[in-house]
Design a protein around this motif. Sequence first.
Motif, PDB file in Angstrom:
ATOM      1  N   HIS A  66      67.536  33.476  27.209  1.00  0.00           N
ATOM      2  CA  HIS A  66      68.194  33.564  25.988  1.00  0.00           C
ATOM      3  C   HIS A  66      68.328  32.738  25.446  1.00  0.00           C
ATOM      4  CE1 HIS A  66      71.056  31.614  29.173  1.00  0.00           C
ATOM      5  NE2 HIS A  66      71.687  31.520  27.419  1.00  0.00           N
ATOM      6  N   LYS A  68      65.133  30.660  23.318  1.00  0.00           N
ATOM      7  CA  LYS A  68      63.919  30.432  22.681  1.00  0.00           C
ATOM      8  C   LYS A  68      63.431  29.454  23.299  1.00  0.00           C
ATOM      9  CE  LYS A  68      65.357  33.448  18.728  1.00  0.00           C
ATOM     10  NZ  LYS A  68      65.004  33.310  17.209  1.00  0.00           N
ATOM     11  N   SER A 129      73.582  27.915  18.920  1.00  0.00           N
ATOM     12  CA  SER A 129      73.047  28.144  18.024  1.00  0.00           C
ATOM     13  C   SER A 129      72.289  26.435  18.022  1.00  0.00           C
ATOM     14  CB  SER A 129      72.404  28.977  17.465  1.00  0.00           C
ATOM     15  OG  SER A 129      72.316  30.014  17.552  1.00  0.00           O
ATOM     16  N   THR A 134      69.162  30.445  19.766  1.00  0.00           N
ATOM     17  CA  THR A 134      69.446  31.459  21.276  1.00  0.00           C
ATOM     18  C   THR A 134      69.181  32.937  20.457  1.00  0.00           C
ATOM     19  OG1 THR A 134      70.529  29.813  21.880  1.00  0.00           O
ATOM     20  CG2 THR A 134      71.187  31.581  22.523  1.00  0.00           C
ATOM     21  N   SER A 135      68.903  33.604  21.104  1.00  0.00           N
ATOM     22  CA  SER A 135      68.440  34.978  21.006  1.00  0.00           C
ATOM     23  C   SER A 135      69.671  36.050  21.027  1.00  0.00           C
ATOM     24  CB  SER A 135      67.566  36.028  21.944  1.00  0.00           C
ATOM     25  OG  SER A 135      66.219  35.804  21.934  1.00  0.00           O
ATOM     26  N   HIS A 137      71.877  39.767  20.626  1.00  0.00           N
ATOM     27  CA  HIS A 137      71.848  41.059  19.860  1.00  0.00           C
ATOM     28  C   HIS A 137      72.980  41.381  19.389  1.00  0.00           C
ATOM     29  CE1 HIS A 137      68.145  41.677  22.273  1.00  0.00           C
ATOM     30  NE2 HIS A 137      68.431  41.140  23.075  1.00  0.00           N
TER      31      HIS A 137
END
Length: 325
Positions: A66, A68, A129, A134-135, A137
């Motif tokens: 998760h 980056k 973040s 960070t990813s 969804h």
Amino acid sequence: MEPDVKRRRGAQRDWASWTAYPVLSDEQTRAVELIEAFAAPVHDKRATSRLVKELNELHPLTGLQHVKRVRPTRPREGRSHPLEILLCPVGQVSDPNSLAVGCVGLGEAFVVRVPARPPLTRPQFELASKHWPTSFHEDKSVTDALRGESFDPARKAQMHAYMSTAVAAAREGKASGMEAAGAVMVDPVSQRMVAVAHDCRGQHPLYHAVMVCVDLVARGQGGGCYELDTYPACRSLTTPFSDSARQPYICTGYDLYVTREPCVMCAMALVHSRIGRVFYGTPFADGALGTEYKIHTQKDLNHHFEVYQGVMREQCEELNRDSLK
């Protein structure tokens, strides 16, 4: 005409006075946990793709998918490089200087803090973040719920009416010497109330408002076992189904409005009766849907449902205060 306008305006003020917020799982509400990792400056942006590929082979971010790999440089005194790249978690290597051997274009390694788990909600994402990109969804329905925006004005007006009925039932129960707790079961498809109940523990110690409400639903389906004839405010509002093939399993898909948070016994009864959603007015010290436990989020159970708290909170809190007098 004018009185009708005044009533509508008054109703709007009523439902506008409260907001329903979701009761989420501990995983969705916990603080962002951080771990330390090594990162290094990237001196030439044109080398970024190559460096990411090389580092993915040398130090795959196992368990941190998760996070980056690269972030833009944050304004920092003495830092002129355009990017910073994540190398690996601290503890995976003994010598940080050996991390990027063979990776041309990297500066000296330094320690950063990154989120240990993927964010599940927007608040978690925003906090994570701040430390490292960070990813995320996003589930828009959860984001809207956390903002108190799950229900439009027309829906809130309906919810207010249902909970008002539960409050009125609680007051009738209190007048009979019971605890001031009321519950209403609603079929969200037809928008009709199915059962109305209040606490009846003067009759039996297990006759909590929620338990009585579930039994009344069962009675409307041709079952039920509680003796409630002495409590006219507790009533089933449906007639038994003639076609058993169309008959739902007790509370399958129904909404429950209850003035205060259910206890463990009542929460488990709602699990077993396959409730769809629960809306309660105020938390309770022994509550099992947010305060003491979160039964509805337990992964080992075979049924889960949504829970919202805060519907007509002030009026429901007033019931509790009155019951202590």
